[in-house]
Scaffold this active site. Structure first.
Site, short mmCIF file in Angstrom:
data_model
loop_
_atom_site.label_atom_id
_atom_site.label_comp_id
_atom_site.label_asym_id
_atom_site.label_seq_id
_atom_site.Cartn_x
_atom_site.Cartn_y
_atom_site.Cartn_z
N ASN A 9 0.86 -1.17 0.00
CA ASN A 9 0.00 0.00 0.00
C ASN A 9 0.90 1.23 0.00
O ASN A 9 1.54 1.54 1.00
CB ASN A 9 -0.89 -0.03 1.26
CG ASN A 9 -1.73 1.21 1.40
OD1 ASN A 9 -1.81 2.04 0.49
ND2 ASN A 9 -2.38 1.36 2.55
N TRP A 10 0.94 1.89 -1.14
CA TRP A 10 1.88 3.02 -1.28
C TRP A 10 1.36 4.28 -0.59
O TRP A 10 2.06 5.26 -0.49
CB TRP A 10 2.14 3.30 -2.76
CG TRP A 10 2.95 2.23 -3.45
CD1 TRP A 10 3.46 1.08 -2.88
CD2 TRP A 10 3.37 2.21 -4.82
NE1 TRP A 10 4.16 0.37 -3.81
CE2 TRP A 10 4.12 1.02 -5.01
CE3 TRP A 10 3.19 3.06 -5.91
CZ2 TRP A 10 4.69 0.69 -6.25
CZ3 TRP A 10 3.74 2.73 -7.14
CH2 TRP A 10 4.48 1.56 -7.30
N LYS A 11 0.12 4.27 -0.18
CA LYS A 11 -0.50 5.44 0.48
C LYS A 11 -0.26 6.70 -0.38
O LYS A 11 -0.20 6.57 -1.60
CB LYS A 11 0.05 5.58 1.90
CG LYS A 11 -0.09 4.27 2.69
CD LYS A 11 0.18 4.39 4.15
CE LYS A 11 -0.02 3.03 4.82
NZ LYS A 11 0.17 3.06 6.27
N HIS A 97 -9.23 0.99 5.19
CA HIS A 97 -7.94 1.22 5.84
C HIS A 97 -8.12 2.15 7.04
O HIS A 97 -8.92 3.08 7.00
CB HIS A 97 -6.93 1.81 4.85
CG HIS A 97 -5.54 1.76 5.37
ND1 HIS A 97 -5.07 2.69 6.29
CD2 HIS A 97 -4.53 0.88 5.17
CE1 HIS A 97 -3.82 2.36 6.61
NE2 HIS A 97 -3.48 1.28 5.95
N GLU A 99 -6.47 4.54 8.09
CA GLU A 99 -6.28 5.96 7.81
C GLU A 99 -7.53 6.57 7.19
O GLU A 99 -7.84 7.74 7.42
CB GLU A 99 -5.04 6.15 6.91
CG GLU A 99 -3.76 5.92 7.71
CD GLU A 99 -2.63 5.29 6.92
OE1 GLU A 99 -2.63 5.35 5.68
OE2 GLU A 99 -1.73 4.71 7.57
N GLU A 169 -5.04 -5.12 10.53
CA GLU A 169 -4.00 -4.11 10.74
C GLU A 169 -4.25 -3.40 12.07
O GLU A 169 -5.04 -2.45 12.14
CB GLU A 169 -4.01 -3.08 9.61
CG GLU A 169 -3.71 -3.65 8.25
CD GLU A 169 -3.13 -2.61 7.30
OE1 GLU A 169 -2.04 -2.83 6.77
OE2 GLU A 169 -3.77 -1.56 7.10
N GLY A 175 2.95 2.10 10.86
CA GLY A 175 3.90 3.20 10.72
C GLY A 175 4.61 3.56 12.01
O GLY A 175 5.26 4.61 12.11
N SER A 215 3.88 -2.34 10.25
CA SER A 215 5.35 -2.38 10.44
C SER A 215 5.98 -3.72 10.05
O SER A 215 6.93 -4.16 10.69
CB SER A 215 5.71 -2.00 11.88
OG SER A 215 5.31 -0.67 12.14
N GLY A 236 3.17 -1.19 4.24
CA GLY A 236 3.19 0.25 3.98
C GLY A 236 4.61 0.69 3.66
O GLY A 236 5.11 0.52 2.54
N GLY A 237 5.28 1.24 4.65
CA GLY A 237 6.61 1.82 4.46
C GLY A 237 7.59 0.95 3.69
O GLY A 237 8.26 1.42 2.75
#
Ligand code: 13P
Length: 252
Positions: A9-11, A97, A99, A169, A175, A215, A236-237
């Protein structure tokens, strides 16, 4: 056997040039990898889906959107419909998600509608859910997860789950560098399978891929993925770096 999935997920990261470049690198990095029973998915921002999907066509990489509106069209400034996503080459969408829930007010009720729209459009859904830190501390995470699933998904029929991928999640692990321990992930994934068995049947529960997100890094991926009910990860990251993403794919 359940399908294993590593999804990035590149957000809100990667402009067009970066998106094209990272896609190319990921495709190249897994070209010779035997992905046995494993899918690799990347989710760029809406504006880059078309170009990324063109690059990924015919490769081992699939492309997802990060969100979607439940209506077909209309006066919904800033929103994007299922038809629009499909028209630019993606048939997978991440919904729910944390967010989106936290910063954009998405509710279980809205998510139920989005899920319906995605399935009606023959899209696959990566459905995200998970508790926040206070809920975990109060030992309410089982209840929270159960109600998120119930409210947004349990109106579906068993056969609809063919097009649903679940992604647990825990919000406190997103993150933050803090991961759920492999045991914590396994515990909740097994719980999810149990409530799916109770609501539907064992065959349905056993067939659904349940990803863990929060993470995940090359250093912890193998241990998390080794758990029986963890079928991959939503990253993510670490999905923004081709070497890290490849290492996570290799860990599955
Ligand atoms: P991180 O891997 O950066 O914690 O993000 C997880 C996530 O939110 C994927 O959807």
């Amino acid at each position: 056997m359940r399908t294993k999935i590593v999804a990035g997920n590149w957000k809100m990261n990667n402009d067009l040039k970066e998106s094209k470049s990272l896609t190319k690198k990921i495709i190249k990095s897994i070209k010779k990898t035997a992905l046995k029973n494993t899918r690799v998915i990347i989710a760029p921002t809406f504006v880059n889906i078309e170009r990324v999907a063109k690059k990924a066509k015919g490769t081992k990489v699939e492309v997802a959107a990060q969100n979607m509106h439940f209506e077909k069209s209309g006066a919904f400034t800033g929103e994007v419909s299922a038809e629009m996503i499909k028209a630019v080459g993606s048939k997978i969408v991440i919904l729910g998600h944390s967010e989106r829930r936290q910063y954009f007010g998405e509710t279980d009720e809205m998510l139920a509608k989005k899920v319906n729209t995605a399935l009606a459009n023959k899209m696959e859904v990566i459905f995200c859910f998970g508790e926040v830190l206070d809920e975990r501390k109060a030992n309410n995470h089982f209840k929270v997860v159960e109600s998120q699933l119930k409210n947004a998904l349990f109106h579906l029929e068993a056969k609809d789950f063919k097009n649903i991928i679940l992604a647990y999640e825990p919000v406190w692990a997103i993150g933050t560098g803090e991961t759920a321990s492999p045991e914590q992930a396994q515990e909740i994934h097994a719980f999810i399978r149990k409530i799916l068995t109770d609501k539907y049947d064992e065959a349905t529960a056993e067939s659904i891929s349940i990803l863990y997100g929060g993470s995940v890094k090359p250093a912890n991926a193998k241990e998390i993925f080794s758990k029986q009910d963890v079928d991959g990860g939503l990253i993510g990251g670490a999905a923004l770096n081709k070497d890290d993403f490849k290492a996570i794919i290799d860990a599955i």
